[in-house]
Motif scaffolding. Structure first.
Motif, PDB file in Angstrom:
ATOM      1  N   THR A 132       7.636   9.412   5.352  1.00  0.00           N
ATOM      2  CA  THR A 132       7.582  10.850   5.603  1.00  0.00           C
ATOM      3  C   THR A 132       7.613  11.152   7.097  1.00  0.00           C
ATOM      4  O   THR A 132       8.341  12.053   7.541  1.00  0.00           O
ATOM      5  CB  THR A 132       6.316  11.457   4.970  1.00  0.00           C
ATOM      6  OG1 THR A 132       6.339  11.194   3.565  1.00  0.00           O
ATOM      7  CG2 THR A 132       6.234  12.947   5.215  1.00  0.00           C
TER       8      THR A 132
ATOM      9  N   MET B 287       4.526   5.444   2.129  1.00  0.00           N
ATOM     10  CA  MET B 287       5.119   6.775   1.983  1.00  0.00           C
ATOM     11  C   MET B 287       4.800   7.665   3.180  1.00  0.00           C
ATOM     12  O   MET B 287       5.606   8.513   3.576  1.00  0.00           O
ATOM     13  CB  MET B 287       4.656   7.431   0.685  1.00  0.00           C
ATOM     14  CG  MET B 287       5.187   6.739  -0.583  1.00  0.00           C
ATOM     15  SD  MET B 287       6.995   6.695  -0.675  1.00  0.00           S
ATOM     16  CE  MET B 287       7.319   4.964  -0.284  1.00  0.00           C
ATOM     17  N   GLN B 288       3.639   7.457   3.801  1.00  0.00           N
ATOM     18  CA  GLN B 288       3.323   8.183   5.029  1.00  0.00           C
ATOM     19  C   GLN B 288       4.282   7.797   6.146  1.00  0.00           C
ATOM     20  O   GLN B 288       4.745   8.650   6.906  1.00  0.00           O
ATOM     21  CB  GLN B 288       1.875   7.916   5.458  1.00  0.00           C
ATOM     22  CG  GLN B 288       0.862   8.596   4.575  1.00  0.00           C
ATOM     23  CD  GLN B 288      -0.563   8.195   4.902  1.00  0.00           C
ATOM     24  OE1 GLN B 288      -0.817   7.153   5.510  1.00  0.00           O
ATOM     25  NE2 GLN B 288      -1.515   9.016   4.475  1.00  0.00           N
TER      26      GLN B 288
ATOM     27  N   GLU C 213       0.873  -1.169   0.000  1.00  0.00           N
ATOM     28  CA  GLU C 213       0.000   0.000   0.000  1.00  0.00           C
ATOM     29  C   GLU C 213       0.912   1.220   0.000  1.00  0.00           C
ATOM     30  O   GLU C 213       1.371   1.664   1.042  1.00  0.00           O
ATOM     31  CB  GLU C 213      -0.908   0.004   1.219  1.00  0.00           C
ATOM     32  CG  GLU C 213      -1.994  -1.037   1.177  1.00  0.00           C
ATOM     33  CD  GLU C 213      -2.956  -0.894   2.336  1.00  0.00           C
ATOM     34  OE1 GLU C 213      -3.351   0.256   2.646  1.00  0.00           O
ATOM     35  OE2 GLU C 213      -3.287  -1.916   2.918  1.00  0.00           O
TER      36      GLU C 213
ATOM     37  N   ARG D 156       0.661   4.441  -0.514  1.00  0.00           N
ATOM     38  CA  ARG D 156       0.316   5.644   0.260  1.00  0.00           C
ATOM     39  C   ARG D 156       0.694   5.472   1.734  1.00  0.00           C
ATOM     40  O   ARG D 156       1.308   6.349   2.341  1.00  0.00           O
ATOM     41  CB  ARG D 156      -1.161   5.965   0.135  1.00  0.00           C
ATOM     42  CG  ARG D 156      -1.565   7.155   1.011  1.00  0.00           C
ATOM     43  CD  ARG D 156      -3.019   7.429   0.922  1.00  0.00           C
ATOM     44  NE  ARG D 156      -3.198   8.403  -0.153  1.00  0.00           N
ATOM     45  CZ  ARG D 156      -4.363   8.890  -0.503  1.00  0.00           C
ATOM     46  NH1 ARG D 156      -5.456   8.466   0.075  1.00  0.00           N
ATOM     47  NH2 ARG D 156      -4.440   9.783  -1.457  1.00  0.00           N
ATOM     48  N   LYS D 157       0.333   4.346   2.301  1.00  0.00           N
ATOM     49  CA  LYS D 157       0.648   4.068   3.710  1.00  0.00           C
ATOM     50  C   LYS D 157       2.158   4.008   3.927  1.00  0.00           C
ATOM     51  O   LYS D 157       2.683   4.539   4.907  1.00  0.00           O
ATOM     52  CB  LYS D 157      -0.008   2.754   4.130  1.00  0.00           C
ATOM     53  CG  LYS D 157       0.154   2.419   5.581  1.00  0.00           C
ATOM     54  CD  LYS D 157      -0.610   1.147   5.914  1.00  0.00           C
ATOM     55  CE  LYS D 157      -0.456   0.785   7.359  1.00  0.00           C
ATOM     56  NZ  LYS D 157      -1.162  -0.456   7.694  1.00  0.00           N
TER      57      LYS D 157
END
Length: 69
Positions: free
Chosen positions: A48, A44-45, A39, A41-42
């Motif tokens: 970050t 990369m969160q 996933e 998006r998860k």
């Protein structure tokens, strides 16, 4: 803010966290014998959070290394 030493530190932190993320993906891939989805998006969160935490606050949330964050 954009002093060369700060930029080097930022690049080094980002590189180290990316390597940790890739290592976790490789470990997960081995455990699942090639059937592995990410996933993005998860992930990369997580990346970050760790990078900003270290660069901005000097705190490592370890979000990349720990699956339950």
């Amino acid at each position: 803010a954009f002093h060369i030493e700060n930029l080097k530190y930022t690049a080094n932190v980002t590189k180290n966290k990316l390597n940790a993320l890739i290592k976790r993906w490789e470990t997960s891939n081995k455990n699942l014998q090639g059937n592995f989805e990410v996933e993005i998006r998860k992930e990369m969160q997580r990346l970050t959070l760790d990078v900003v935490g270290l660069i901005g606050f000097g705190f490592d949330f370890n979000a990349v290394e720990e699956d339950d964050n």
